[in-house]
Design an enzyme around this catalytic site. Structure first.
Site, mmCIF file in Angstrom:
data_model
loop_
_atom_site.group_PDB
_atom_site.id
_atom_site.type_symbol
_atom_site.label_atom_id
_atom_site.label_comp_id
_atom_site.label_asym_id
_atom_site.label_seq_id
_atom_site.Cartn_x
_atom_site.Cartn_y
_atom_site.Cartn_z
ATOM 1 N N GLY A 1 40.176 42.820 35.325
ATOM 2 C CA GLY A 1 39.113 42.952 36.327
ATOM 3 C C GLY A 1 39.286 41.812 37.326
ATOM 4 O O GLY A 1 39.441 40.644 36.917
ATOM 5 N N ALA A 2 39.274 42.151 38.608
ATOM 6 C CA ALA A 2 39.683 41.182 39.634
ATOM 7 C C ALA A 2 38.959 39.825 39.572
ATOM 8 O O ALA A 2 39.615 38.778 39.455
ATOM 9 C CB ALA A 2 39.546 41.833 41.012
ATOM 10 N N GLN B 1 39.669 51.821 30.493
ATOM 11 C CA GLN B 1 38.623 50.809 30.738
ATOM 12 C C GLN B 1 37.239 51.455 30.773
ATOM 13 O O GLN B 1 36.247 50.834 30.400
ATOM 14 C CB GLN B 1 38.871 50.081 32.064
ATOM 15 C CG GLN B 1 40.061 49.149 32.088
ATOM 16 C CD GLN B 1 41.316 49.830 32.601
ATOM 17 O OE1 GLN B 1 41.472 51.045 32.443
ATOM 18 N NE2 GLN B 1 42.216 49.071 33.193
ATOM 19 N N ASP C 1 39.908 45.627 43.784
ATOM 20 C CA ASP C 1 40.858 44.573 43.405
ATOM 21 C C ASP C 1 41.352 43.784 44.610
ATOM 22 O O ASP C 1 41.735 42.630 44.491
ATOM 23 C CB ASP C 1 42.040 45.168 42.648
ATOM 24 C CG ASP C 1 41.606 45.525 41.243
ATOM 25 O OD1 ASP C 1 41.032 46.614 41.060
ATOM 26 O OD2 ASP C 1 41.793 44.692 40.346
ATOM 27 N N ASN D 1 41.936 49.703 44.405
ATOM 28 C CA ASN D 1 41.172 49.679 43.150
ATOM 29 C C ASN D 1 41.933 50.520 42.128
ATOM 30 O O ASN D 1 42.992 51.102 42.431
ATOM 31 C CB ASN D 1 39.741 50.195 43.377
ATOM 32 C CG ASN D 1 38.832 49.927 42.185
ATOM 33 O OD1 ASN D 1 38.779 48.799 41.681
ATOM 34 N ND2 ASN D 1 38.144 50.935 41.694
HETATM 35 O O1 MRU Z 1 43.696 46.813 35.531
HETATM 36 P P1 MRU Z 1 42.313 46.232 35.563
HETATM 37 O O2 MRU Z 1 41.485 46.636 34.382
HETATM 38 O O3 MRU Z 1 42.326 44.747 35.798
HETATM 39 O O4 MRU Z 1 41.663 46.899 36.834
HETATM 40 C C1 MRU Z 1 40.329 46.604 37.148
HETATM 41 C C2 MRU Z 1 39.798 47.404 38.255
HETATM 42 O O5 MRU Z 1 40.476 48.167 38.891
HETATM 43 C C3 MRU Z 1 38.360 47.165 38.616
HETATM 44 O O6 MRU Z 1 37.782 48.334 39.091
HETATM 45 C C4 MRU Z 1 38.299 46.116 39.707
HETATM 46 O O7 MRU Z 1 38.986 44.961 39.324
HETATM 47 C C5 MRU Z 1 36.927 45.773 40.077
HETATM 48 S S1 MRU Z 1 36.284 44.582 38.971
HETATM 49 C C6 MRU Z 1 34.767 44.061 39.422
#
Ligand code: MRU
Length: 332
Positions: free
Chosen positions: A49-50, A198, A239, A249
């Site tokens: 998550g970013a 996720q 992201d 995203n």
């Molecule tokens: O691969 P991930 O689980 O890190 O991807 C996360 C996402 O795409 C989320 O939607 C994004 O980071 C928003 S988090 C507030």
């Protein structure tokens, strides 16, 4: 009642994070004692998550200073530059990683006369500030965004943009939580979000913990539900947002935005400032992570595709600004 979910914390000079790979079956914590362990945790998706990746990077770099055993500031600066580069290679798409490294680097640059011990204190403080600011930004976004939702609204979300993806409270899920806390009866359809799941593993778990009604759907079901009027709004996180407003995203976000536009359903992106990359003029310039094909050929650790078949695992897509803008026009 909403339960607070502790994604990441600094405890006694160590970085402690909930192991998101094990959720929802087990709530276990990973303890990182040096920056290499933090890099490994980001790469292996212990934390993801970013904004959460950015916070982890900041805390990982704060560990560097605490562990430094060299004598001179010059030695420190040399080591620091190498470590920042290693940290930046952990994952490519979420800009919050690079944003946090830059911010930590700013502390080092501004304190050119500080020795390693003093720097350790300053870097720890900065990492804690980044965490606190992220939670505060999410709460503000929630308070602002919840006004877009009406009592009884059904919201579709993709991936996990909740407390687990941030320092706490969440971005997209923060908006939903704020509506719930304001007394609105909102419910959620959560896309399972293949291949890493996720949505199924994390979003469903978080919303259950917050007592917000959630129905898990396969990713393929979203179009049908949008078409048949079962969804009032789509809210996702981001992201990386390019200077022109294009949004990277989780893979599948772009298809959702097109389906939402086709069906006149408003599509919202909830993200903090740390997710905006003003150095990239347009979304096509955003580096898109490709992950192991095993995540596609396997599910829950078991092979589901024939041996030898090739598979592509593109982890993110870009939703162009015009899609978003048209949607907000429809809403207004
Ligand atoms: O691969 P991930 O689980 O890190 O991807 C996360 C996402 O795409 C989320 O939607 C994004 O980071 C928003 S988090 C507030």
């Amino acid at each position: 009642m909403t339960a607070e979910i502790k994604t990441i914390a600094w405890e006694d000079g160590r970085v402690v994070m909930i192991d998101q790979r094990k959720l929802p079956r087990r709530e276990v914590y990973v303890v990182c004692r040096d920056y290499k362990q933090v890099i490994a945790a980001i790469k292996k998706m212990v934390i993801r998550g970013a904004p959460a990746i950015g916070i982890a990077a900041a805390m990982g770099l704060a560990l560097v200073a605490g562990k430094f055993r060299g004598k001179s500031r010059k030695d420190f600066d040399r080591k620091w530059a190498v470590m920042c580069r290693e940290m930046a290679a952990a994952r490519p798409t979420a800009v919050n990683l690079f944003w946090a490294i830059e911010r930590m680097n700013g502390v080092v640059k501004q304190s050119s006369s500080a020795g390693p011990d003093e720097l350790a204190g300053l870097l720890h403080k900065e990492a804690e500030t980044i965490l606190a600011e992220d939670v505060a930004a999410n709460r503000r976004m929630g308070a602002f965004g919840q006004k877009l939702l009406a009592d009884g609204d059904v919201v579709l979300t993709h991936c996990n943009a909740g407390a687990l993806a941030t320092g706490g409270y969440g971005t997209a899920l923060g908006v939903i939580r704020a509506a719930h806390e304001a007394g609105k009866k909102v419910s959620v359809f959560a896309d399972e979000t293949r291949p890493f799941l996720q949505g199924a593993r994390l979003t469903a778990w978080e919303l259950q913990k917050c007592d917000i009604p959630v129905t898990l759907i396969s990713d393929n079901a979203a179009g049908h539900l949008l078409k048949t009027g079962k969804i009032n709004a789509v809210i996702v996180g981001a992201d990386r947002i390019a200077a022109n407003g294009d949004v990277a995203n989780k893979i599948g976000t772009y298809s959702l935005s097109v389906l939402a536009r086709e069906n006149g359903v408003p599509f919202y992106v909830a993200a903090p400032e740390s997710t905006i990359d003003r150095t990239l003029s347009e979304g096509y310039k955003i580096p898109i992570e490709e992950r192991s094909p095993d995540e596609v050929t396997h599910c829950g650790g078991r092979r589901i595709a024939p041996e030898g078949v090739s598979a592509l695992n593109v982890a993110f897509d870009v939703t162009p600004k015009p899609t978003l803008r048209l949607l907000s026009r429809k809403r207004g």
